[in-house]
Write an enzyme that holds these catalytic residues in place. Structure first.
Site, PDB file in Angstrom:
ATOM      1  N   PRO A   2       0.821  -1.210   0.000  1.00 15.79           N
ATOM      2  CA  PRO A   2       0.000   0.000   0.000  1.00 15.79           C
ATOM      3  C   PRO A   2       0.858   1.265   0.000  1.00 15.79           C
ATOM      4  O   PRO A   2       1.670   1.471   0.895  1.00 15.79           O
ATOM      5  CB  PRO A   2      -0.807  -0.109   1.292  1.00 15.79           C
ATOM      6  CG  PRO A   2      -0.611  -1.494   1.779  1.00 15.79           C
ATOM      7  CD  PRO A   2       0.666  -1.968   1.225  1.00 15.79           C
ATOM      8  N   GLU A   3       0.666   2.080  -1.004  1.00 16.94           N
ATOM      9  CA  GLU A   3       1.277   3.407  -1.069  1.00 16.94           C
ATOM     10  C   GLU A   3       0.135   4.416  -0.949  1.00 16.94           C
ATOM     11  O   GLU A   3      -0.984   4.046  -0.626  1.00 16.94           O
ATOM     12  CB  GLU A   3       2.050   3.581  -2.390  1.00 16.94           C
ATOM     13  CG  GLU A   3       3.117   2.506  -2.596  1.00 16.94           C
ATOM     14  CD  GLU A   3       3.863   2.648  -3.907  1.00 16.94           C
ATOM     15  OE1 GLU A   3       3.922   3.757  -4.459  1.00 16.94           O
ATOM     16  OE2 GLU A   3       4.398   1.643  -4.389  1.00 16.94           O
ATOM     17  N   HIS A  93      -2.845 -14.939   9.834  1.00 15.02           N
ATOM     18  CA  HIS A  93      -2.160 -13.648   9.793  1.00 15.02           C
ATOM     19  C   HIS A  93      -3.040 -12.495  10.279  1.00 15.02           C
ATOM     20  O   HIS A  93      -2.674 -11.339  10.125  1.00 15.02           O
ATOM     21  CB  HIS A  93      -1.653 -13.361   8.380  1.00 15.02           C
ATOM     22  CG  HIS A  93      -0.728 -14.414   7.869  1.00 15.02           C
ATOM     23  ND1 HIS A  93       0.480 -14.699   8.473  1.00 15.02           N
ATOM     24  CD2 HIS A  93      -0.828 -15.271   6.827  1.00 15.02           C
ATOM     25  CE1 HIS A  93       1.077 -15.686   7.819  1.00 15.02           C
ATOM     26  NE2 HIS A  93       0.306 -16.055   6.822  1.00 15.02           N
ATOM     27  N   ARG A 112       3.351 -10.531   6.289  1.00 14.67           N
ATOM     28  CA  ARG A 112       4.787 -10.466   6.524  1.00 14.67           C
ATOM     29  C   ARG A 112       5.199  -9.779   7.817  1.00 14.67           C
ATOM     30  O   ARG A 112       6.385  -9.666   8.093  1.00 14.67           O
ATOM     31  CB  ARG A 112       5.441  -9.818   5.317  1.00 14.67           C
ATOM     32  CG  ARG A 112       5.357 -10.762   4.147  1.00 14.67           C
ATOM     33  CD  ARG A 112       5.454 -10.059   2.853  1.00 14.67           C
ATOM     34  NE  ARG A 112       6.822  -9.966   2.435  1.00 14.67           N
ATOM     35  CZ  ARG A 112       7.174  -9.580   1.212  1.00 14.67           C
ATOM     36  NH1 ARG A 112       6.250  -9.256   0.339  1.00 14.67           N
ATOM     37  NH2 ARG A 112       8.417  -9.522   0.882  1.00 14.67           N
TER      38      ARG A 112
END
Length: 275
Positions: A2-3, A93, A112
């Site tokens: 995500p930017e 997760h 991650r």
DNA sequence: CGTGCGGCCTGAATGC
DNA sequence: TGCATTCAGGCCGCAC
């Protein structure tokens, strides 16, 4: 990953739903995501009401009462997802689960584990070096201000675009895409670019960011917005991830190199190194 | 001041 | 088939 456009899309979707909701229960399944102990996190959050959801750079901020803020950085693989019912799948997760009195759940999911969630009062937020050091928002900058940031640097243009303290919210995708549209080689030293080229980059960057927001952001693997919807901007990529494929403008095969340690794709024809 | 690298982490893709 | 390696990337800390 995500930017700015993805974080903006998530923020907008959550700001339509979360304000007014009150935390009833918080489940911490991976405390490494937090800046404090699980117990302190729960104690401070429960019965707090969400007033507003906003974005700064790549950060998502939930404003709570009494100058308290819940801040998320999704880094590469993070998701922040609202689930209205109780029929959602608990994934391994899913690190943080927030349940509301009114209805629904907010899930912080991060394959991650690079992302994090910090609970900060206003003083701590505004004194936090990362937050305080963020450069201006690219969508709020006029061309002169943009030129001013870049024109004196001797660093390579892509390095500066990625530097959150110079300009906030740009990551690898939108750096490559905006440089391609502006016809600038990513390794060009900033100080070799004249005002007109920097103005062009300013326009290209804004255009790319706005078109991506319009498309709901970019979904490569992990990204969905706050309601689970993927984005579509990946279909509009001109450079990112297209190494070896023909340039959509001139058909020259795109090449790649490393700039600032990151994979960088460019068109040797449309983005020549020498001006 | 600027660059490059290792570390954090997981899973997909690739190599033998 | 099964194991090992490589890659992706935001950001920090460190060495040069």
């Amino acid at each position: 990953m995500p930017e700015l456009p993805e974080v903006e899309t998530i923020t907008r979707s959550l700001d339509k739903i979360l304000p007014g909701k009150v935390f009833q229960q918080v489940t911490v399944r991976y405390s490494g995501s937090l800046n404090c102990s699980s117990q302190a996190f729960k104690d401070q959050l429960i019965k707090q009401r969400i007033n507003q959801v906003w974005r700064r750079g790549k950060l998502i901020v939930l404003d709570l009462k009494e100058n308290l803020h819940l801040v998320f950085h999704l880094k590469m693989s993070g998701r922040l997802l609202y689930e209205s019912g109780s029929d959602w799948q608990l994934d391994k997760h899913s690190h943080l689960i927030f349940e509301f009195y009114e209805q629904g759940y907010l899930i912080f999911h991060d394959t991650r584990k690079f992302g994090y969630c910090s609970l900060l009062n206003s003083n701590a937020l505004y004194q936090w070096t990362y937050f305080a050091g963020l450069g201006p928002e690219p969508l709020d900058l006029n061309e002169d201000e943009f030129v001013h940031i870049f024109q004196k640097s001797r660093a390579r243009i892509k390095s500066v675009l990625l530097d959150q303290s110079k300009i906030a919210g740009i990551g690898n995708i939108y750096a490559d895409e905006s440089l391609h549209e502006a016809g600038i080689h990513p390794a060009t030293p900033c100080c070799q670019l004249d005002q007109d080229r920097l103005r062009k980059l300013s326009l290209s960057l804004k255009g790319v960011l706005l078109r991506s927001i319009q498309a709901g952001g970019t979904t490569l693997r992990d990204y969905v917005d706050g309601l689970g919807n993927p984005g579509n901007y990946q279909n509009g990529f001109m450079a990112y991830g297209r190494k070896g494929l023909p340039c959509k403008t001139c058909s020259t095969l795109l090449e790649s190199c490393k700039v600032a340690g990151r994979t960088t794709v460019y068109c040797p024809q449309c983005q020549p190194l020498s001006i």
